[in-house]
Design an enzyme around this catalytic site. Structure first.
Site, PDB file in Angstrom:
ATOM      1  N   GLU A  93      -0.210   1.139  -3.936  1.00  0.00           N
ATOM      2  CA  GLU A  93      -0.430  -0.048  -3.109  1.00  0.00           C
ATOM      3  C   GLU A  93      -1.001   0.240  -1.723  1.00  0.00           C
ATOM      4  O   GLU A  93      -0.490  -0.237  -0.712  1.00  0.00           O
ATOM      5  CB  GLU A  93       0.866  -0.858  -3.008  1.00  0.00           C
ATOM      6  CG  GLU A  93       1.341  -1.369  -4.354  1.00  0.00           C
ATOM      7  CD  GLU A  93       2.417  -2.437  -4.277  1.00  0.00           C
ATOM      8  OE1 GLU A  93       2.931  -2.682  -3.180  1.00  0.00           O
ATOM      9  OE2 GLU A  93       2.725  -3.039  -5.315  1.00  0.00           O
ATOM     10  N   GLU A 147       4.009  -1.671 -12.373  1.00  0.00           N
ATOM     11  CA  GLU A 147       5.223  -2.355 -11.910  1.00  0.00           C
ATOM     12  C   GLU A 147       5.162  -3.802 -12.370  1.00  0.00           C
ATOM     13  O   GLU A 147       4.102  -4.435 -12.287  1.00  0.00           O
ATOM     14  CB  GLU A 147       5.345  -2.342 -10.377  1.00  0.00           C
ATOM     15  CG  GLU A 147       5.701  -1.010  -9.793  1.00  0.00           C
ATOM     16  CD  GLU A 147       5.827  -1.054  -8.269  1.00  0.00           C
ATOM     17  OE1 GLU A 147       6.209  -2.100  -7.715  1.00  0.00           O
ATOM     18  OE2 GLU A 147       5.548  -0.011  -7.650  1.00  0.00           O
TER      19      GLU A 147
END
Ligand code: BG6
Length: 458
Positions: free
Chosen positions: A162, A354
């Site tokens: 991220e 995720e």
């Protein structure tokens, strides 16, 4: 068609959220440790977390019992190089060696993230982290060391988790919120992290020719608050800047023109050296790691800007969706849409790195009845299967999280795990592991390679 035979049914954690032992056995301090400490007036910092560092054998046994085909975890850079770039810390090497060996012995594919929010603090002090190109060199050295040490035992690597979230949050980069040059520094860090990620890919291809490596991008699907063209255009641009532009750089090695134009307009163009383009082009990803939890609905009607893109925007409640405790939406159908969008744009294999549901939970009669997580799993896996049916090359699903971990923002109240860790924000107790109902549900999914009859496949 349904899930391929070799589909990687897995679950995930990250070092600072799971390991604890944040200063044990020579590990250095990190940005994540600093953030957790600063946020926490309670015990929920990274010093114990899920106490994974001291529960390794037990946790891998649980993974085996669950039937995991893969386990995504991150290596803490500062456990390998406490100061980010100098001497190797042998105790750290031994810990990850042991974890990887245990996984392989149990036929669980290790999926290793090289950086998950925890830049070594020493590099912040020396270089302001990724503001400086020196941090790229340190990252490359660390990645090459990991490939050298673990490369023969790991097939799947992820470079940076991220980056697209990190570069909007000063404290995730080790920067100060009131820094007058913050916007320029955000861009410098972003650009340098693209180069760092590309260098990791190049090194991996050189040193571990059989491995696959990619980035891990946060991709909340964005909806416009209304069908007014201004709202739609904003949501479209935001989605581009937030998710597709980073994917474009990782997958095609080019800086998206929308982003470049914005840098020019904002006078934040970073220093671009002659060789950079060659590095970005040579370091393109083999697959796309995507973190997808929910959708966000955005509008422009107030001034509570949440994203640093130079536009004041607001996160709105979508009247057609249900929301959880922390206002994250429940929107499984959008997952299929998101997967199709990514695949249509980039044509790379996709791994969901995720996806999961958070709740406040407690033990009742020795059990944890997490029915909402079961529903979430069911509904999202159903959409994954539909996406595969419609042609998406989805290679794996890493449920977030394998076990309760320290939330990146809400301490230990916000639980994501398939396994309960018996501790809370104020009392660490023994961190006993208790399998939740969802553990058994996901076990059946893995066994059936999909929803199967008993889990409601239609
Ligand atoms: C992802 C991160 O952004 O979201 C994880 O990669 C994080 O580290 C997860 O835990 C959920 O966010 P939060 O803030 O609820 O922990």
């Amino acid at each position: 068609m349904s899930f391929p035979e070799d589909f990687l049914w897995g679950a995930a954690t990250s070092a600072f959220q799971y390991e604890g032992a944040n200063l044990e056995d020579g590990k250095g301090w990190t940005v994540a440790d600093e953030r957790c400490q600063a946020k926490s007036q309670i015990q929920a910092d990274s010093s114990v977390a899920s106490d994974g560092y001291h529960h390794l054998e037990e946790d891998v046994k649980l993974m085996k019992e669950l039937g995991l085909k893969s386990y995504r975890f991150s290596i803490s850079w500062a456990r390998i190089f406490p100061d980010g770039e100098g001497e190797i810390n042998n105790a750290g090497v031994i810990y990850y060696q042991r974890l990887i060996d245990l996984l392989n012995e149990n036929h669980i594919e290790p999926i290793v993230t090289l950086l998950h929010f925890d830049i070594p603090w020493a590099l912040i002090e020396k270089y302001e982290g990724f503001v400086s190109r020196k941090c790229i060199d340190a990252f490359e050295k660390y990645c090459r060391t990991c490939f050298e040490l673990f490369g023969d035992k790991v097939k799947y690597w992820l470079t940076i988790n991220e980056q697209n979230v990190m570069v909007m949050m000063a404290d995730m980069l080790g920067l100060k919120k009131d820094d007058p040059k913050l916007n320029l520094k955000f861009v410098q860090c972003n650009y340098h992290m693209y180069l760092a990620s590309a260098k990791a890919v190049i090194a991996c291809h050189e040193m571990c020719p059989d491995a696959l490596i990619g980035p891990c991008v946060s991709y909340p699907t964005l909806y416009a608050e209304t069908c007014h063209p201004d709202d739609v255009a904003l949501a479209y641009d935001m989605q581009d800047i937030m998710a597709f532009a980073p994917m474009e750089t990782y997958v095609n090695g080019t800086i998206d023109p929308i982003v470049m134009n914005k840098w020019i307009k904002d006078k934040t163009v970073p220093e671009i050296l002659e060789n950079d383009e060659t590095i970005l082009k040579a370091g393109v990803a083999d697959y796309l790691g995507v973190n997808w939890y929910c959708t966000q609905t955005i509008g422009t009607t107030s001034k509570n800007g949440s994203f640093n893109i130079g536009v004041e925007i607001d996160i709105k409640k979508n009247p057609f969706l249900e929301y959880g405790h922390w206002d994250w939406s429940y929107d499984p159908k959008a997952l299929k849409m998101a997967l199709k969008e990514c695949y249509a744009r980039f044509r790379k294999p996709i791994m969901i790195c995720e996806n999961g549901w958070s709740e406040i939970e407690e033990i009742r009669d020795g059990k944890i009845h997490d029915s909402k997580r079961i529903e979430y799993l069911h509904d999202h896996i159903e959409q994954m299967e539909k996406a595969i049916d419609e042609g998406v090359n989805l290679i794996g699903y890493q449920h977030w999280s394998f076990i309760d971990i320290l939330s990146s923002s809400q301490g230990f109240d916000k639980r994501y795990g398939l396994i309960f860790v018996d501790r809370d924000n104020f009392n660490i107790k023994e961190c006993q592991r208790i399998k939740k109902d969802s553990f058994y549900y996901y076990q059946t999914i893995i066994k059936n390679n999909g929803l199967g009859e008993e889990n409601g496949k239609q």
